[in-house]
Design an enzyme around this catalytic site. Sequence first.
Site, PDB file in Angstrom:
ATOM      1  NE  ARG A 169      11.956  19.474  29.059  1.00 28.34           N
ATOM      2  CZ  ARG A 169      13.082  18.993  28.543  1.00 28.34           C
ATOM      3  NH1 ARG A 169      14.255  19.342  29.029  1.00 28.34           N
ATOM      4  NH2 ARG A 169      13.042  18.155  27.534  1.00 28.34           N
ATOM      5  CD  GLU A 295       7.089  16.037  23.165  1.00 26.17           C
ATOM      6  OE1 GLU A 295       6.858  16.049  24.385  1.00 26.17           O
ATOM      7  OE2 GLU A 295       7.735  16.935  22.588  1.00 26.17           O
ATOM      8  CG  ASP A 374       7.999  22.919  22.976  1.00 29.49           C
ATOM      9  OD1 ASP A 374       7.217  23.350  23.826  1.00 29.49           O
ATOM     10  OD2 ASP A 374       8.723  21.920  23.155  1.00 29.49           O
ATOM     11  CD  GLU A 402      11.323  22.749  27.665  1.00 30.10           C
ATOM     12  OE1 GLU A 402      10.088  22.871  27.824  1.00 30.10           O
ATOM     13  OE2 GLU A 402      11.835  21.800  27.051  1.00 30.10           O
TER      14      GLU A 402
HETATM   15  C1  BDP Z   1       8.321  20.359  25.739  1.00 26.83           C
HETATM   16  C2  BDP Z   1       9.157  19.770  26.824  1.00 26.83           C
HETATM   17  C3  BDP Z   1       8.718  18.404  27.238  1.00 26.83           C
HETATM   18  C4  BDP Z   1       7.226  18.400  27.494  1.00 26.83           C
HETATM   19  C5  BDP Z   1       6.508  18.879  26.259  1.00 26.83           C
HETATM   20  C6  BDP Z   1       5.013  19.021  26.449  1.00 26.83           C
HETATM   21  O1  BDP Z   1      10.504  19.731  26.372  1.00 26.83           O
HETATM   22  O2  BDP Z   1       9.452  18.062  28.383  1.00 26.83           O
HETATM   23  O3  BDP Z   1       6.773  17.149  27.871  1.00 26.83           O
HETATM   24  O4  BDP Z   1       6.966  20.152  25.916  1.00 26.83           O
HETATM   25  O5  BDP Z   1       4.541  20.158  26.490  1.00 26.83           O
HETATM   26  O6  BDP Z   1       8.503  21.738  25.789  1.00 26.83           O
HETATM   27  O7  BDP Z   1       4.282  18.045  26.526  1.00 26.83           O
END
Ligand code: BDP
Length: 688
Positions: A169, A295, A374, A402
């Site tokens: 990002r 994730e 997010d 982002e």
């Molecule tokens: C999201 C992003 C991702 C990040 C994640 C995070 O798309 O790339 O790894 O957050 O904060 O916004 O861990």
Amino acid sequence: GHGYQAWLQVEGLNRMELSTELKGCYEKLLSHIVITDLTLTSHPAAATAVDELKKLAEARFGITPVVASSAELGAGIRLTVSDTSDFNPNEEALLGEEGYRLSATSIGQETGRLTVTGGSPAGLLYGTFHVIRLLLAGEDVSMLQLVERPANPLRLMNQWDNADGSIERGYAGNSIFYEQGRIHADLSRVRDYARLLASVGVNGISINNVNVHAVETTFIQRHMMPEMARIAAIFRAYAIKLYLSVNFASPVELGELRTADPLENDVRNWWAARAEELYAMLPDFGGFLVKADSEHRPGPFTYGRDHADGANMLADALAPHGGIVVWRCFVYNCTQDWRDRSTDRAKAAYDHFTPLDGRFRDNVVLQIKNGPMDFQVREPVSPLLGAMPRTNQIIEFQAAQEYTGQQRHLCYLVPQWKEALSFETYAQGEGSTVSRAVSGQLHNRPLGGIASVSNIGDDAFWTGHPLAQANLYGYGRLAWNPQLTSEEIADEWTKLTFGSSEQARTVIHQMLMSSWPIYESYTAPLGVGWMVTPHTHYGPDVDGYEYSRWGTYHFADRSGIGVNRTTANGTGYTAQYREPHRSGYESVTACPDELLLFFHHVPYEHRLHSGKTIIQHIYDTHFEGAEAAAQLLQAWTGLEGFIDSETYARVQSRHEEQAAHATHWRDVINTYFYRKSGIADERGRKIY
Ligand code: BDP
């Protein structure tokens, strides 16, 4: 170049013009730098303070100051630390470790002096940068009498840099830290970054992505310690502590143990040994930043343990050395079944963490994103903030933009951050703002603060869009003092960055202040979020995430749109708030317009407080937004000749892109909702 100097413009066209009188006054001050105790300069941050003043004197005023240790009377800047000279216990208590006092006497006369008293060498450095900012902005310092200390103990920057040189990002080029799996041989750019960060009070930095891949997993191994020490030394000189993001499954992934179970003795000993090695080389190492069970990252859930078990295990390893664990709360199911409407991603962090209140060690701090989803252009404030009275918390912002234009569109985020910080949690009745919750004040916690995902790379302007530097500056200033207004911060920044032209200052100030509302108006409406291209998150794709597993839906159908998060017949998310927010969000009539679709599914003909229907609001804001984006471009074009040509050209091209892209957003969104609803625009404008 101009962009590289950012808000410390000492040379070139953009720096603030000074009247002869002011210049004379500053030059007299900078002619002598008096350090009351020369042993002070053995401390890196104090040495930097002297150095920065010398650099300022030379680069901005062409003079070489005399640096002396005597406290004899005479004009100059006097640097001191409260516990090494005129010891005064009250002063020490007042300043704390990082605070400072600035005090002017008889400025303009032969004996005029400006005394910077730090609570420690770090405080001295912050005080010195305060003086530097004032001199660069052309402020009158003759009556200066002030004491400052930071509201937040932790003021952290999170790099999402990968060892291969890419940045997750990242929208401003490649990493300044790494290249092809290695730490850069030349770290001069890291030094210049440290300087920018310290000049606005940032005091900690994690230098690798929260998603820790194979190469970065090795960063905590013994063979990497000399490299880490090289980086730590640079930041130490600017009173910034080094942190590392770690992989929770490190002992397994490095092939040293068969488990990463936080309750296994072998695992606990393994981490304790890593901490020993780290601190042997880096005595002031800050600690670990951890993204676990999020994730696809490993975490304690793998072993049937909870997040307190996981965080405490690392905390115990770091505690003997004074280190801390920053544990992220971005924990949710990213493989949910979109057909199942009972799971709500917005609820996840609160549900995971509030039951653990009281179980985390004192050297653990939970890092919570400002909103429950997010970093969308509009979200409610995370109800987890302030909801764990026996746990340290910090709020996480994302300067990287982002979801707010990726530094191709202008979006000054300070107003958004201000809204989050001034939000009332009602955790202890009125006055229980998020700002007080995260500073540690509200629940009397030993740790707290603010973190931001960084927005810089190896771009000539640091941030891609030159005006996005205001977000970096503003983040630091706000973390230091959340009471500052967005306007004050914009004002400081424009003076420092584009001081020479009053015209430029006025126009840029207005551009910044209008930018977040403009971006919001042509993108996802009324708090519903997303509608972006999957993966890249740039540009419109209304249904891009509608039938995916990420939990990010708008539920638009032929009769209405929005996510029902009420307790009545929705996901029940509203119950995570205290009153009066709970009933306020629960009620479709009381809910604020800008968040209506975050909390409610309503028909397109539903009337907002503004008097407009949802569908008409969508049409109107998207037409207005695209128009406003075109005006930003026009406003900028009017500045040609008032600022340096490289900055002018870069900003110009970003705004050309934004203006064109905003019309694309407008047409995609309007057309989508016209086709879904079948309701025409009252004003008969062209919809495709
Ligand atoms: C999201 C992003 C991702 C990040 C994640 C995070 O798309 O790339 O790894 O957050 O904060 O916004 O861990």
